[in-house]
Design a protein around this motif. Structure first.
Motif, PDB file in Angstrom:
ATOM      1  N   LEU A   1      15.407  13.933 -26.008  1.00 20.72           N
ATOM      2  CA  LEU A   1      14.397  13.683 -24.982  1.00 20.72           C
ATOM      3  C   LEU A   1      13.413  14.842 -24.954  1.00 20.72           C
ATOM      4  O   LEU A   1      13.807  16.017 -25.035  1.00 20.72           O
ATOM      5  CB  LEU A   1      15.074  13.540 -23.618  1.00 20.72           C
ATOM      6  CG  LEU A   1      14.197  13.112 -22.438  1.00 20.72           C
ATOM      7  CD1 LEU A   1      13.714  11.677 -22.616  1.00 20.72           C
ATOM      8  CD2 LEU A   1      14.969  13.253 -21.131  1.00 20.72           C
ATOM      9  N   ASN A   2      12.125  14.532 -24.881  1.00 19.63           N
ATOM     10  CA  ASN A   2      11.090  15.549 -24.760  1.00 19.63           C
ATOM     11  C   ASN A   2      10.439  15.459 -23.390  1.00 19.63           C
ATOM     12  O   ASN A   2      10.432  14.386 -22.753  1.00 19.63           O
ATOM     13  CB  ASN A   2      10.014  15.370 -25.842  1.00 19.63           C
ATOM     14  CG  ASN A   2      10.572  15.576 -27.232  1.00 19.63           C
ATOM     15  OD1 ASN A   2      11.252  16.565 -27.501  1.00 19.63           O
ATOM     16  ND2 ASN A   2      10.310  14.627 -28.129  1.00 19.63           N
ATOM     17  N   PHE A   3       9.879  16.576 -22.947  1.00 21.22           N
ATOM     18  CA  PHE A   3       9.205  16.575 -21.648  1.00 21.22           C
ATOM     19  C   PHE A   3       8.038  15.589 -21.641  1.00 21.22           C
ATOM     20  O   PHE A   3       7.718  14.988 -20.616  1.00 21.22           O
ATOM     21  CB  PHE A   3       8.725  17.983 -21.307  1.00 21.22           C
ATOM     22  CG  PHE A   3       8.154  18.104 -19.921  1.00 21.22           C
ATOM     23  CD1 PHE A   3       8.978  18.099 -18.810  1.00 21.22           C
ATOM     24  CD2 PHE A   3       6.785  18.192 -19.730  1.00 21.22           C
ATOM     25  CE1 PHE A   3       8.451  18.182 -17.535  1.00 21.22           C
ATOM     26  CE2 PHE A   3       6.245  18.283 -18.459  1.00 21.22           C
ATOM     27  CZ  PHE A   3       7.084  18.284 -17.357  1.00 21.22           C
TER      28      PHE A   3
ATOM     29  N   GLY B   1       6.864   8.512 -14.262  1.00 15.25           N
ATOM     30  CA  GLY B   1       7.316   9.899 -14.367  1.00 15.25           C
ATOM     31  C   GLY B   1       8.807   9.991 -14.584  1.00 15.25           C
ATOM     32  O   GLY B   1       9.469  10.916 -14.102  1.00 15.25           O
ATOM     33  N   MET B   2       9.336   9.076 -15.356  1.00 13.91           N
ATOM     34  CA  MET B   2      10.785   9.011 -15.528  1.00 13.91           C
ATOM     35  C   MET B   2      11.123   8.514 -16.929  1.00 13.91           C
ATOM     36  O   MET B   2      10.371   7.787 -17.562  1.00 13.91           O
ATOM     37  CB  MET B   2      11.410   8.081 -14.485  1.00 13.91           C
ATOM     38  CG  MET B   2      12.929   8.065 -14.483  1.00 13.91           C
ATOM     39  SD  MET B   2      13.603   6.926 -13.235  1.00 13.91           S
ATOM     40  CE  MET B   2      13.222   5.358 -14.009  1.00 13.91           C
ATOM     41  N   ALA B   3      12.292   8.954 -17.427  1.00 15.23           N
ATOM     42  CA  ALA B   3      12.825   8.480 -18.700  1.00 15.23           C
ATOM     43  C   ALA B   3      14.338   8.566 -18.631  1.00 15.23           C
ATOM     44  O   ALA B   3      14.904   9.293 -17.801  1.00 15.23           O
ATOM     45  CB  ALA B   3      12.284   9.306 -19.867  1.00 15.23           C
ATOM     46  N   VAL B   4      15.003   7.841 -19.505  1.00 15.94           N
ATOM     47  CA  VAL B   4      16.463   7.865 -19.546  1.00 15.94           C
ATOM     48  C   VAL B   4      16.918   8.738 -20.703  1.00 15.94           C
ATOM     49  O   VAL B   4      16.502   8.549 -21.845  1.00 15.94           O
ATOM     50  CB  VAL B   4      17.035   6.441 -19.711  1.00 15.94           C
ATOM     51  CG1 VAL B   4      18.555   6.498 -19.856  1.00 15.94           C
ATOM     52  CG2 VAL B   4      16.644   5.581 -18.521  1.00 15.94           C
ATOM     53  N   ALA B   5      17.746   9.729 -20.385  1.00 16.02           N
ATOM     54  CA  ALA B   5      18.331  10.584 -21.416  1.00 16.02           C
ATOM     55  C   ALA B   5      19.607   9.916 -21.909  1.00 16.02           C
ATOM     56  O   ALA B   5      20.586   9.793 -21.172  1.00 16.02           O
ATOM     57  CB  ALA B   5      18.642  11.968 -20.855  1.00 16.02           C
ATOM     58  N   ALA B   6      19.574   9.449 -23.160  1.00 17.21           N
ATOM     59  CA  ALA B   6      20.714   8.739 -23.740  1.00 17.21           C
ATOM     60  C   ALA B   6      21.276   9.540 -24.903  1.00 17.21           C
ATOM     61  O   ALA B   6      20.570  10.317 -25.565  1.00 17.21           O
ATOM     62  CB  ALA B   6      20.293   7.350 -24.209  1.00 17.21           C
TER      63      ALA B   6
END
Length: 564
Positions: free
Chosen positions: A279-281, A289-294
């Motif tokens: 995951l990158n900023f 303003g959100m993402a899932v770290a998988a």
């Protein structure tokens, strides 16, 4: 009586002439400091001996600057005098880059373009603050080669005195490393592994540019196994001394793993920069303003397990984060930004760690790092860097939102019943010794007549963050590794990674110079300010009073003797 005095003078002269004559054949310098700060290490002396022609060093610590920097100037001069005493080909001078204040701005621009960043500092004297510009740099030239030397350590949040102490400890290593770069021919080879979604060259450009000064580097594509015999790929990789694996994002095949495994078994060094969650900023730059770290499956778990560690499916959240800037509104036509602390980007430094790789290094910026779990086997393991005591691990997958910057936390949030998930979580480790092959007592993916199930003594460094090596870009141009253009902050990422490479490939002990301890007694400025009058009396008035008393006493005794 006169003949006896004359005879004594003649004897003294003969002895002095004899000592002077003998000293031309025997060279010896005596260091009477308790920490032996002016005693050069054997590695430094060996490198100094290789200088066969004039080597010029220009030091830009000259001019009117604060007392702390005068201390750094004095220590630098003392060190270079030692260098010059052992080899007269080393010639140094202190240069004032700004003799005319009107030329300050263009000169600062010239230095910045050469990568010699000037420093604006606040100087406090008797409660008053003033701004000064200093150039804490030196440049060494040898024939058509040159190297720059940073004289001041960039310790984030440290006082000027603390920076000077750290910098003095670093001086011998800094100058010796510069001399090595311009006097020693490159010998060792580094393979930059490709083929498994590793970082593109423009994201590791500054690292490659720096490493190229001391080592040969070349791209090495592991997926070439599909086009040729795996044994040929392995034979080609064995020609390198170190393999760099920088943030792979695609799974390794069993054939690729055997090639890497046998490279290690034959003494090859490896530097692993592995992300558990790629995951990158920038992935958070969307409307939500959100993402899932998988979790990112690289098919390396069994390999790492055989070597004595594993990377749990977790991310680290650390109260000691690094700052980020987010848009907070508009002022006219301009966007306004506000600075927040980002806890998924830990700021990690090596407090109390005496390993030469990390000792005296600047703080390092991590991004979405994972904890490293150490497993029991016969390989020696050294934790190089850990998160702070106020940190914890979070299981994957997990949503990451920019709204977390406003989250209010307290120390109790970083404590739970599972001690393995809270505080001081390893993020960089050094492994040394004889490794067992991951294919020991297993069926090999491809037949190798030279297969080894136990390595010769070797080393590897594992860092649980691939972005630690990533430089930012400005209009497509790579910036210095560790520099954050959004907050205008320079972190110690490059220094740390170069130390890792030097440690793994260093065969002359240069990295061990970093272990040297230097003690600098400094005045307590607050106490001096509180007792300023007494300090003046003791440092100025008392010596003058003693001198006057000595004069009267001497006159009295002389008058007493000659009037008898």
């Amino acid at each position: 009586m006169k003949k006896l005095a004359f005879k004594q003078i003649i004897i003294i002269l003969i002895v002095l002439i004899g000592i002077n004559y003998i000293s031309t054949f025997y060279f010896k310098r005596f260091d009477l400091t308790h920490d032996k700060r002016y005693t050069l290490s054997p590695t430094t002396l060996n490198i100094i001996k290789t200088v066969k022609q004039p080597l010029y060093i220009d030091v830009f610590l000259e001019g009117n600057f604060p007392a702390d920097f005068r201390r750094l100037q004095d220590e630098t001069r003392q060190l270079l005098e030692e260098f010059s005493a052992y080899n007269s080909n080393i010639i140094f001078q202190f240069v004032n880059p700004v003799e005319n204040e009107e030329e300050l701005v263009p000169i600062m621009k010239q230095f910045t373009e050469r990568g010699l960043q000037p420093l604006n500092i606040s100087v406090t004297d008797k409660g008053k603050q003033t701004q000064e510009v200093v150039f804490p740099w030196a440049v060494a030239s040898y024939g058509n080669k040159g190297a720059k030397v940073a004289l001041l350590k960039n310790l984030l949040g440290a006082s000027t005195e603390e920076k000077v102490i750290s910098s003095v400890q670093h001086l011998e290593f800094a100058f010796t490393d510069a001399l090595r770069k311009i006097t020693t021919e490159k010998q060792k080879k580094i393979a930059i592994l490709k083929g498994n979604g590793e970082l593109e060259d423009y994201y590791i450009a500054d690292f490659l540019r720096t490493v190229r000064e001391n080592y040969f580097i070349g791209p090495f594509t592991l997926d070439s196994i599909a086009k040729q015999q795996p044994t040929q790929t392995l034979a080609a990789l064995k020609k390198y001394d170190l393999a760099l694996i920088a943030k792979p994002t695609e799974a390794f095949s069993e054939e690729e793993k055997e090639v890497l495994d046998q490279f290690i078994m034959n003494g090859g060094k490896t530097l692993w920069l592995v992300d558990n969650a790629p995951l990158n900023f920038t992935d958070l730059n969307n409307e939500q303003g959100m993402a899932v770290a998988a979790y990112n499956e690289l098919n390396l778990t069994d390999m790492f397990f055989a070597y004595g560690f594993r990377l749990p499916h977790q991310l680290i959240k650390d109260e000691y984060g690094t700052p980020i800037k987010l848009a907070s509104g508009q002022l006219g036509s301009e966007t306004q930004y506000q600075q927040y602390m980002w806890r998924f980007s830990p700021y990690i430094y090596s407090e109390g760690n005496n390993n030469p790789i990390v000792k005296n290094t600047d703080g390092i910026k991590f991004e979405f790092a994972s904890p490293i779990e150490l497993l029991k086997n016969d390989v020696k393991k050294t934790v190089l860097l850990s998160s702070s005591q106020y940190s914890k691990s979070i299981g994957l997958p997990t949503p990451i939102s920019l709204d977390l910057v406003t989250e209010e936390t307290k120390p109790e949030d970083y404590s739970n019943e599972d001690n393995s998930s809270k505080g001081n979580l390893p993020v960089a480790i050094l492994l040394e010794g004889k490794f067992n092959s991951m294919y020991k007592n297993r069926v090999l993916p491809f037949k190798d007549e030279k297969y080894k199930d136990t390595s010769i003594p070797t080393q590897m460094i594992v860092i649980s963050d691939g972005d630690i090596i990533k430089n930012q870009l400005e209009k497509g141009v790579p910036l210095e590794l560790g520099f954050d253009k959004w907050t205008n902050t320079l972190y110690g990422n490059k220094e740390f990674l170069i130390n890792c490479v030097n440690y793994l490939l260093d065969d002359n002990g240069l990295i061990n110079i970093r272990s040297k301890d230097v003690s600098l007694p400094l005045l307590d400025r607050e106490k001096v300010y509180q007792n300023y009058t007494w300090a003046q009396i003791l440092t100025i008035g008392l010596p003058l009073t003693l001198l006057v008393l000595f004069g009267f006493l001497f006159s009295y005794i002389r008058k007493y003797i000659y009037t008898k």
